[in-house]
Motif scaffolding. Structure first.
Motif, PDB file in Angstrom:
ATOM      1  N   ASN A 293      65.654  54.258  63.905  1.00 51.44           N
ATOM      2  CA  ASN A 293      66.191  55.072  64.987  1.00 51.44           C
ATOM      3  C   ASN A 293      67.714  55.027  65.078  1.00 51.44           C
ATOM      4  O   ASN A 293      68.360  54.158  64.484  1.00 51.44           O
ATOM      5  CB  ASN A 293      65.629  54.599  66.324  1.00 51.44           C
ATOM      6  CG  ASN A 293      64.231  55.126  66.587  1.00 51.44           C
ATOM      7  OD1 ASN A 293      63.778  56.056  65.907  1.00 51.44           O
ATOM      8  ND2 ASN A 293      63.550  54.550  67.556  1.00 51.44           N
ATOM      9  N   GLY A 294      68.237  55.953  65.842  1.00 55.37           N
ATOM     10  CA  GLY A 294      69.662  55.969  66.134  1.00 55.37           C
ATOM     11  C   GLY A 294      69.852  56.512  67.540  1.00 55.37           C
ATOM     12  O   GLY A 294      68.876  56.800  68.242  1.00 55.37           O
ATOM     13  N   VAL A 295      71.090  56.630  67.954  1.00 55.80           N
ATOM     14  CA  VAL A 295      71.390  57.270  69.239  1.00 55.80           C
ATOM     15  C   VAL A 295      72.454  58.343  69.007  1.00 55.80           C
ATOM     16  O   VAL A 295      73.182  58.301  68.003  1.00 55.80           O
ATOM     17  CB  VAL A 295      71.877  56.249  70.308  1.00 55.80           C
ATOM     18  CG1 VAL A 295      70.786  55.240  70.600  1.00 55.80           C
ATOM     19  CG2 VAL A 295      73.176  55.565  69.901  1.00 55.80           C
ATOM     20  N   HIS A 296      72.525  59.307  69.914  1.00 64.36           N
ATOM     21  CA  HIS A 296      73.487  60.390  69.763  1.00 64.36           C
ATOM     22  C   HIS A 296      74.871  59.879  70.179  1.00 64.36           C
ATOM     23  O   HIS A 296      75.119  59.601  71.354  1.00 64.36           O
ATOM     24  CB  HIS A 296      73.059  61.590  70.618  1.00 64.36           C
ATOM     25  CG  HIS A 296      73.897  62.807  70.398  1.00 64.36           C
ATOM     26  ND1 HIS A 296      74.771  63.288  71.346  1.00 64.36           N
ATOM     27  CD2 HIS A 296      74.009  63.627  69.323  1.00 64.36           C
ATOM     28  CE1 HIS A 296      75.379  64.366  70.863  1.00 64.36           C
ATOM     29  NE2 HIS A 296      74.921  64.589  69.645  1.00 64.36           N
ATOM     30  N   SER A 297      75.759  59.786  69.202  1.00 63.01           N
ATOM     31  CA  SER A 297      77.040  59.101  69.430  1.00 63.01           C
ATOM     32  C   SER A 297      77.835  59.696  70.587  1.00 63.01           C
ATOM     33  O   SER A 297      78.356  58.975  71.429  1.00 63.01           O
ATOM     34  CB  SER A 297      77.877  59.138  68.156  1.00 63.01           C
ATOM     35  OG  SER A 297      77.146  58.530  67.101  1.00 63.01           O
ATOM     36  N   MET A 298      77.921  61.018  70.635  1.00 63.07           N
ATOM     37  CA  MET A 298      78.744  61.628  71.689  1.00 63.07           C
ATOM     38  C   MET A 298      78.147  61.419  73.075  1.00 63.07           C
ATOM     39  O   MET A 298      78.868  61.310  74.054  1.00 63.07           O
ATOM     40  CB  MET A 298      78.929  63.118  71.412  1.00 63.07           C
ATOM     41  CG  MET A 298      80.076  63.384  70.475  1.00 63.07           C
ATOM     42  SD  MET A 298      80.307  65.140  70.237  1.00 63.07           S
ATOM     43  CE  MET A 298      78.955  65.511  69.145  1.00 63.07           C
ATOM     44  N   THR A 299      76.806  61.365  73.135  1.00 61.72           N
ATOM     45  CA  THR A 299      76.169  61.171  74.439  1.00 61.72           C
ATOM     46  C   THR A 299      76.423  59.769  74.969  1.00 61.72           C
ATOM     47  O   THR A 299      76.644  59.578  76.163  1.00 61.72           O
ATOM     48  CB  THR A 299      74.647  61.391  74.323  1.00 61.72           C
ATOM     49  OG1 THR A 299      74.411  62.728  73.901  1.00 61.72           O
ATOM     50  CG2 THR A 299      73.940  61.145  75.650  1.00 61.72           C
ATOM     51  N   TRP A 300      76.400  58.789  74.088  1.00 62.23           N
ATOM     52  CA  TRP A 300      76.356  57.399  74.556  1.00 62.23           C
ATOM     53  C   TRP A 300      77.682  56.650  74.461  1.00 62.23           C
ATOM     54  O   TRP A 300      77.755  55.473  74.774  1.00 62.23           O
ATOM     55  CB  TRP A 300      75.236  56.648  73.834  1.00 62.23           C
ATOM     56  CG  TRP A 300      73.904  57.205  74.239  1.00 62.23           C
ATOM     57  CD1 TRP A 300      73.092  58.007  73.487  1.00 62.23           C
ATOM     58  CD2 TRP A 300      73.261  57.061  75.525  1.00 62.23           C
ATOM     59  NE1 TRP A 300      71.978  58.362  74.215  1.00 62.23           N
ATOM     60  CE2 TRP A 300      72.061  57.793  75.466  1.00 62.23           C
ATOM     61  CE3 TRP A 300      73.589  56.379  76.705  1.00 62.23           C
ATOM     62  CZ2 TRP A 300      71.171  57.867  76.550  1.00 62.23           C
ATOM     63  CZ3 TRP A 300      72.717  56.456  77.773  1.00 62.23           C
ATOM     64  CH2 TRP A 300      71.526  57.188  77.695  1.00 62.23           C
TER      65      TRP A 300
END
Ligand SMILES: *Cc1c(COP(=O)(O)O)cnc(C)c1O
Length: 574
Positions: A293-300
């Motif tokens: 998994n990853g996370v959305h960089s701009m969101t977080w």
């Protein structure tokens, strides 16, 4: 043209991404936690990368719930009010789905997600709250994970079968169907039905549908996999019941949504390397790959930290892999931006709890769903030792947040006990609980603390993503080696491990050992570094961006899904 990515992009390869929850913005409360946030972050990266994707989910008109603690600190669930017209456009489209002898009409609302390059991506929210439906059926798209197993079964029929029919009514014919968790697996049965006139032989239909479908499993906990009484599924589905595959799907006497999804998908993956090993053991007849998994960089990434990324990387917003350039950020600048994030969080804490925290004091964050396997109380197991450690240094502050699932009584009791402990705060050890954990509060905590704590019972954390969000803000993790942290931990460089990856013994023994190792690390490594060698601590913070945020993001993840799940349809062994 041999480049699969190029071929993919140039052939308008439409993907339909199905998920029971999709967390797009904190303002749409149709998500409960990790699964929904992952789905939202994934679709945001797809949009940023200009891919042709549509999302399908349920409207969840009454949301998940708002958490309210009573005088005894026990959680109650309040209905969430939100104004769907503000975010979604009602489409003039209705399809019908049969559930047993009932005909249920399904309509859809459209959300337009705009990617970084301006490309719109559509997400369809299915809605049964229509005047022609019975009062009971009107509620089928009201409550996320609400109601009993019958309600869940009917919701999943709406999602899988209703979802496909809505796509057809909108003239959308995807090349791939991605099931994000087993909730949407009934879609495979609708695809089988559609192809029956063309391919009367089951084997041929089976192969065709299998080629179209991709499945991601998200939990190594067997109870986390939906399974229904076979007879109920038979009655509800009628002609759609997959008689030919019955023995593969009703493995344990129940109709397993995971088994259904696995049976009809050509590509199947787990969400971290470790999770793949566990999933492979659960389903030995299947070949399961992993895409971590990853996370959305701009969101977080907090806007203040994003300023540093803008200044020191070329274009992290369109290519978060550039975050490796975080090595160029001077540690004084990172420290000062982090201090600002910390002050902002403490201001919020003071507003909500009237408690003033000290920005000079080392602060730990722990925020996630409150449930037994995540062991939120592990850090308090030897309260005297924790107090002793805090007293021997300049202090420790711990900030908690989390909702328990409405039916998770033990999870609610955990919250009750932790909030009870806040009364035992001392000058040197402060414990805070923030009510009603959601994406907004998550953003504040992950960027404002100095350390992200994660203490799941091995091997039950499939991936975990909150630590990746923390890494994007230069907040290192102290975590059990489980889920993503097996891949993300470089000891003393990106953060710290608690104990070993593999442990033996009963739960009580392991809890005890893990707690002591947690205290050892805090006492001997982390607090001395923070209080006596803060530049070195800040270097670990910077490493967590350059090494972990650069990798554990949904852009990298999206590339891997395209190549392995959508284009090549094969498994890489790594
Ligand atoms: C990221 C996130 C989660 C998932 O956190 P885990 O560490 O994976 O448990 C849950 N809830 C919210 C609101 C989140 O933002």
């Amino acid at each position: 043209m041999d480049d699969p990515l190029h071929t993919f992009v140039s052939t308008k390869h439409l993907i339909a991404y199905f998920s029971m929850e999709i967390a797009l913005t904190p303002k749409i409360p149709n998500y409960s936690g990790g699964l929904g946030v992952l789905a939202g972050d994934t679709l945001k990266s797809f949009a940023d990368l200009n891919l042709d994707v549509v999302g399908i989910t349920l409207l969840s008109e009454k949301g998940y719930f708002n958490q309210k603690l009573d005088e005894s600190n026990y959680q109650h669930e309040n209905e969430v009010q939100w104004n769907k017209e503000e975010f979604l456009k009602k489409l003039d489209v209705t399809v019908q789905v049969q559930i047993g002898s009932r005909n249920v009409d399904v309509s859809a609302w459209e959300y337009t997600l705009i990617g970084h390059r301006g490309k719109p991506l559509k997400i369809y929210f299915l809605d049964t709250n229509l005047s022609q439906n019975s009062d009971k059926d009107k509620l089928l798209t009201s409550y996320l994970y609400g109601g009993d197993m019958d309600y869940r079964l009917e919701q999943e029929i709406i999602l899988g079968i209703g979802g496909i029919r809505i796509l057809r009514a909108l003239n959308i014919a995807p090349k791939k169907y991605h099931m994000n968790e087993g909730h949407a697996a009934f879609l495979t049965l609708e695809l089988l039905r559609e192809t029956t006139p063309l391919l009367p032989v089951f084997e041929e239909r089976f192969n065709l549908v299998k080629d179209l479908c991709t499945f991601t499993t998200h939990t190594p906990v067997p109870a986390g996999h939906d399974a229904f009484e076979e007879q109920k599924v038979r009655l509800a589905l009628g002609d759609l019941f997959p008689n030919e595959s019955r023995d593969k799907i009703c493995l344990t006497g129940k109709f397993s949504m995971t088994a259904l999804a696995l049976e009809f998908s050509s590509y199947k993956n787990a969400v971290a390397r470790k999770h793949k090993q566990v999933s492979q053991k659960m389903f030995p007849d299947q070949t399961i790959d992993h895409i971590t998994n990853g996370v959305h960089s701009m969101t977080w990434t907090h806007p203040l930290i994003a300023e540093l990324f803008d200044k020191y990387t070329l274009n992290w917003r369109s290519n978060p892999l550039e975050l490796r350039m975080a090595y160029k950020i001077p540690i004084t600048e990172l420290r000062s931006k982090h201090d600002e994030c910390k002050k902002e969080l403490f201001q919020y804490v003071e507003e909500k709890t009237k408690i003033k925290l000290d920005p000079e004091v080392f602060t730990i964050g722990f925020a996630r769903r409150s449930t037994t396997y995540k062991r939120p109380e592990l850090v308090f197991r030897d309260f005297e030792r924790l107090k002793h450690i805090a007293n021997s240094k300049k202090g420790i502050q711990i900030i908690f947040a989390g909702k328990a699932h409405p039916r998770d009584t033990e999870g609610k009791k955990i919250i009750q006990r932790i909030v009870g402990l806040t009364n035992y705060s001392t000058d040197k050890l402060k414990i805070i609980f923030l009510e009603n954990y959601d994406m907004d509060i998550a953003k504040k905590i992950i960027s404002g603390v100095d350390l992200w704590l994660n203490t799941p019972k091995r091997p039950l954390e499939a991936s975990g993503t909150s630590g990746m969000k923390a890494a994007h803000n230069g907040v290192p993790s102290l975590s059990i080696l489980d889920g993503w942290w097996v891949e993300g931990c470089i000891e003393n460089i990106t953060g710290w491990a608690i104990g070993e990856e593999f442990v033996d013994g009963d739960d009580n023994y392991i809890d005890h050992q893990d707690a002591q190792k947690l205290y050892d690390k805090l006492e001997q490594k982390i607090l001395p570094l923070y209080y006596e060698d803060n530049d070195e601590y800040t270097i670990v913070m910077r490493n967590s961006i350059a090494i972990n945020a650069a990798y554990f993001n949904t852009h990298r993840m999206a590339y891997q899904y395209i190549l392995r799940a959508y284009v090549r349809n094969h498994t890489l062994n790594n």
